[in-house]
Design a protein around this motif. Structure first.
Motif, mmCIF file in Angstrom:
data_model
loop_
_atom_site.group_PDB
_atom_site.id
_atom_site.type_symbol
_atom_site.label_atom_id
_atom_site.label_comp_id
_atom_site.label_asym_id
_atom_site.label_seq_id
_atom_site.Cartn_x
_atom_site.Cartn_y
_atom_site.Cartn_z
ATOM 1 N N UNK A 166 0.901 -1.123 -0.170
ATOM 2 C CA UNK A 166 -0.105 -0.003 0.029
ATOM 3 C C UNK A 166 0.801 1.276 0.013
ATOM 4 N N UNK A 167 1.871 1.224 -0.682
ATOM 5 C CA UNK A 167 2.779 2.388 -0.683
ATOM 6 C C UNK A 167 2.191 3.251 -1.804
ATOM 7 N N UNK A 168 2.513 4.817 -1.559
ATOM 8 C CA UNK A 168 2.372 5.681 -2.631
ATOM 9 C C UNK A 168 2.974 5.415 -4.026
ATOM 10 N N UNK A 169 2.591 5.625 -5.274
ATOM 11 C CA UNK A 169 2.995 5.502 -6.306
ATOM 12 C C UNK A 169 4.605 6.101 -6.369
ATOM 13 N N UNK A 170 4.693 7.413 -5.831
ATOM 14 C CA UNK A 170 5.776 8.271 -5.953
ATOM 15 C C UNK A 170 6.770 7.413 -4.989
ATOM 16 N N UNK A 171 6.569 6.892 -3.976
ATOM 17 C CA UNK A 171 7.313 6.115 -3.003
ATOM 18 C C UNK A 171 7.974 4.883 -3.655
ATOM 19 N N UNK A 172 6.899 3.959 -4.103
ATOM 20 C CA UNK A 172 7.202 2.788 -5.022
ATOM 21 C C UNK A 172 8.219 3.201 -6.217
ATOM 22 N N UNK A 173 7.820 4.334 -6.928
ATOM 23 C CA UNK A 173 8.816 4.450 -8.116
ATOM 24 C C UNK A 173 10.224 4.897 -7.620
ATOM 25 N N UNK A 174 10.268 5.461 -6.489
ATOM 26 C CA UNK A 174 11.674 5.837 -5.919
ATOM 27 C C UNK A 174 12.465 4.473 -5.725
ATOM 28 N N UNK A 175 11.668 3.651 -4.999
ATOM 29 C CA UNK A 175 12.410 2.465 -4.585
ATOM 30 C C UNK A 175 12.953 1.794 -5.722
ATOM 31 N N UNK A 176 11.990 1.508 -6.769
ATOM 32 C CA UNK A 176 12.566 1.043 -8.205
ATOM 33 C C UNK A 176 13.596 1.839 -8.825
ATOM 34 N N UNK A 177 13.487 3.084 -8.784
ATOM 35 C CA UNK A 177 14.684 4.108 -9.132
ATOM 36 C C UNK A 177 15.801 3.666 -8.495
ATOM 37 N N UNK A 178 15.859 3.518 -7.148
ATOM 38 C CA UNK A 178 17.243 2.951 -6.426
ATOM 39 C C UNK A 178 17.622 1.716 -7.050
ATOM 40 N N UNK A 179 16.835 0.777 -7.282
ATOM 41 C CA UNK A 179 17.185 -0.565 -8.000
ATOM 42 C C UNK A 179 17.839 -0.341 -8.997
ATOM 43 N N UNK A 180 17.428 0.397 -10.030
ATOM 44 C CA UNK A 180 17.933 0.688 -11.247
ATOM 45 C C UNK A 180 19.235 1.489 -11.338
ATOM 46 N N UNK A 181 19.497 2.261 -10.273
ATOM 47 C CA UNK A 181 20.752 3.109 -10.199
ATOM 48 C C UNK A 181 22.001 2.196 -9.652
ATOM 49 N N UNK A 182 21.502 1.109 -9.016
ATOM 50 C CA UNK A 182 22.676 0.009 -8.655
ATOM 51 C C UNK A 182 23.698 -0.435 -9.625
ATOM 52 N N UNK A 183 23.019 -0.155 -10.936
ATOM 53 C CA UNK A 183 23.913 -0.512 -11.985
ATOM 54 C C UNK A 183 25.160 0.433 -12.055
ATOM 55 N N UNK A 184 25.379 1.521 -11.177
ATOM 56 C CA UNK A 184 26.481 2.279 -11.418
ATOM 57 C C UNK A 184 27.734 1.380 -10.830
ATOM 58 N N UNK A 185 27.374 0.461 -10.107
ATOM 59 C CA UNK A 185 28.496 -0.242 -9.479
ATOM 60 C C UNK A 185 28.372 -1.848 -9.577
ATOM 61 N N UNK A 186 26.870 -2.430 -9.262
ATOM 62 C CA UNK A 186 26.713 -3.718 -9.325
ATOM 63 C C UNK A 186 27.040 -4.567 -10.519
ATOM 64 N N UNK A 187 26.939 -4.008 -11.560
ATOM 65 C CA UNK A 187 27.401 -5.015 -12.715
ATOM 66 C C UNK A 187 28.800 -5.050 -13.181
ATOM 67 N N UNK A 188 29.349 -3.977 -12.767
ATOM 68 C CA UNK A 188 30.995 -3.663 -12.680
ATOM 69 C C UNK A 188 31.459 -4.852 -11.719
ATOM 70 N N UNK A 189 30.853 -4.971 -10.708
ATOM 71 C CA UNK A 189 31.280 -6.038 -9.534
ATOM 72 C C UNK A 189 31.185 -7.396 -9.955
ATOM 73 N N UNK A 190 30.534 -7.830 -11.211
ATOM 74 C CA UNK A 190 30.047 -8.933 -11.378
ATOM 75 C C UNK A 190 31.105 -9.276 -12.484
ATOM 76 N N UNK A 191 31.625 -8.292 -13.489
ATOM 77 C CA UNK A 191 32.712 -8.348 -14.276
ATOM 78 C C UNK A 191 34.015 -8.602 -13.554
ATOM 79 N N UNK A 192 34.037 -7.584 -12.586
ATOM 80 C CA UNK A 192 35.522 -7.612 -11.804
ATOM 81 C C UNK A 192 35.671 -9.030 -11.312
#
Length: 471
Positions: A273-299
């Motif tokens: 029962x989250x607000x749309x904006x709150x849910x969207x920010x959580x998902x955005x944080x998930x996407x922003x993990x690409x800054x380092x997470x995918x690099x860790x896999x290759x590393x």
């Protein structure tokens, strides 16, 4: 005909722009970012599109499916074209031609026109393949996993940055009096398309295919290392079982990231029962993990490769896939928000690391057909997204219809609540099934083997004797 071994950089020096490898790394990463930005640029505006064009729930789901379906065919084709014509020309044409449907979607008037545009916009998702091929050509085996993962991860950020960037563009359009709020989504997509077109020109004038030069010039001088007799036919690539295992592996990581990214907003709203904006920010944080997470896999793929050879790369890939599947399955059963977010973060980290680990293996399957193999494996990601979306759509639609029928005659609020609960339960069940399948895929990935010659070559790479160009 004489041939020359391609020079490759053994270091990823991000600030050394005088190095063609570094310059290419940045340009291909930015191009990939813009393609993803435009590919998913319409997502923040979907409520506006639904109202403007009168989309039905089925048409809305179909637009999501079409957006990832077009990419399957584009990735299969672009891999072979990149092997033949080189990444520079292929990326240039993809950006220039791909800008057309991005701009055109700003002029649609009917649901059918919208669906057609979303299908063709999906073609720019093939940019991933060219990005991976170009970095594979530019960087040596000792660093290629890290380079591939970093360029892909930073490019993937475009799929999250649009949640902030597109509304900002829309607000600017409105504030400057160019359009009213109802039409702002149209102008935002047109602007995104124009930027992609301009990036195509940048790619043409400021990159080169290899450190030795462009494919066309090297062939003209007889210095291209893959002569006709050395080239690998596409049929031979298709016969390699390892390519298809990696196809399934990428379906189980990138494909699932796409699907979860596209469905998580509604799931968080319906379940917690989250607000749309709150849910969207959580998902955005998930996407922003690409800054380092995918690099860790290759590393870590590179690290395991240096320590244990090519088999080490496969073992790490299998392990991180298993973690990904377990985290998604566990997340699906959580009812407490903060605990669920913890598992979601762990899933986000592991799924993106698995993507990086996948492309720390891909360049070693057959070095004479990196483009074709990258295209097939990359297409696997979109096939995975397609089938995962079909699974979640069918389970959710069936459950919602049953809930509406069971609560017929009650208030609209009661029916909506029952529909949300049914959708939540159905998607939760779907996530659990997908998580279990990913664990099974991790076991299948262990079947990837390399011959003695390939393992010996990797052993030599781990020794400091290999001379590589960094100047």
């Amino acid at each position: 005909m004489s041939t020359t071994e391609l020079k490759k950089s053994s270091k990823l020096e991000l600030l050394k722009l005088s190095n063609p490898a570094t310059r290419t790394f940045w340009i291909t990463s930015i191009a990939f970012f813009l393609c993803f930005f435009a590919w998913f640029g319409i997502v923040p505006f979907m409520p506006d599109v639904v109202r403007d064009l009168g989309l039905t729930p089925d048409q809305k789901w179909n637009s999501i499916i079409l957006a990832v379906s077009g990419t399957v065919f584009a990735r299969l084709l672009i891999g072979k074209l990149t092997d033949k014509y080189g990444p520079r020309l292929c990326y240039t044409w993809l950006l220039v031609l791909g800008a057309i449907p991005v701009i055109a979607i700003g002029f649609v008037q009917t649901p059918l026109q919208f669906l057609i545009c979303r299908l063709f916009i999906g073609f720019i998702g093939a940019s991933f393949v060219i990005t991976q091929v170009h970095t594979s050509i530019m960087f040596s085996p000792s660093i290629v996993g890290t380079a591939n993962a970093t360029s892909a991860g930073w490019g993937n950020l475009g799929g999250g940055a649009n949640r902030l960037g597109m509304p900002i563009i829309a607000a600017a359009v409105v504030s400057f009096g160019i359009a009213d709020q109802a039409d702002a989504w149209r102008y935002s997509m047109i602007i995104a398309g124009v930027i992609c077109f301009a990036m195509g020109l940048v790619y043409y004038f400021f990159t080169q295919d290899t450190l030795n030069g462009n494919f066309k010039e090297l062939r003209a001088k007889g210095e291209f290392p893959n002569t006709k007799k050395d080239q690998v036919g596409f049929l031979e690539v298709l016969k390699d079982y390892r390519v298809w295992i990696l196809f399934v592996v990428y379906a189980g990581c990138f494909g699932i990231e796409l699907t979860v990214y596209g469905t998580m907003d509604d799931y968080l709203q319906n379940t917690f029962q989250l607000e749309r904006a709150t849910a969207g920010n959580i998902v955005l944080s998930f996407a922003l993990m690409n800054i380092f997470a995918r690099t860790l896999g290759g590393f870590f793929g590179d690290r395991f490769g240096k320590k244990f050879g090519l088999r080490g790369r496969v073992l790490f890939l299998a392990a991180i896939l298993a973690v990904e599947g377990l985290m998604l399955a566990s997340f699906s059963s959580m009812s407490a928000l903060y605990v669920a977010i913890g598992f979601l973060v762990a899933f986000s980290l592991s799924v993106q690391m698995a993507e990086g680990a996948t492309f720390s293996v891909v360049p070693f399957i057959n070095k004479k057909a990196i483009g074709s193999i990258s295209g097939i494996v990359g297409a696997g990601g979109n096939v995975g997204a397609f089938f995962a979306a079909i699974l979640l759509k069918s389970k959710s639609a069936f459950a919602e219809k049953a809930a509406i029928a069971a609560n017929e005659g009650l208030s609209a609020e009661a029916i909506e609540a029952a529909q949300s609960a049914a959708s939540s339960a159905a998607v939760s069940s779907g996530y659990f099934i997908i998580g279990a399948l990913i664990v099974a895929i991790s076991l299948i990935s262990l079947a990837i083997k390399f011959n003695t010659e390939q393992e010996t070559e990797e052993d030599e790479i781990r020794e400091p004797k290999l001379a590589l160009a960094d100047k």
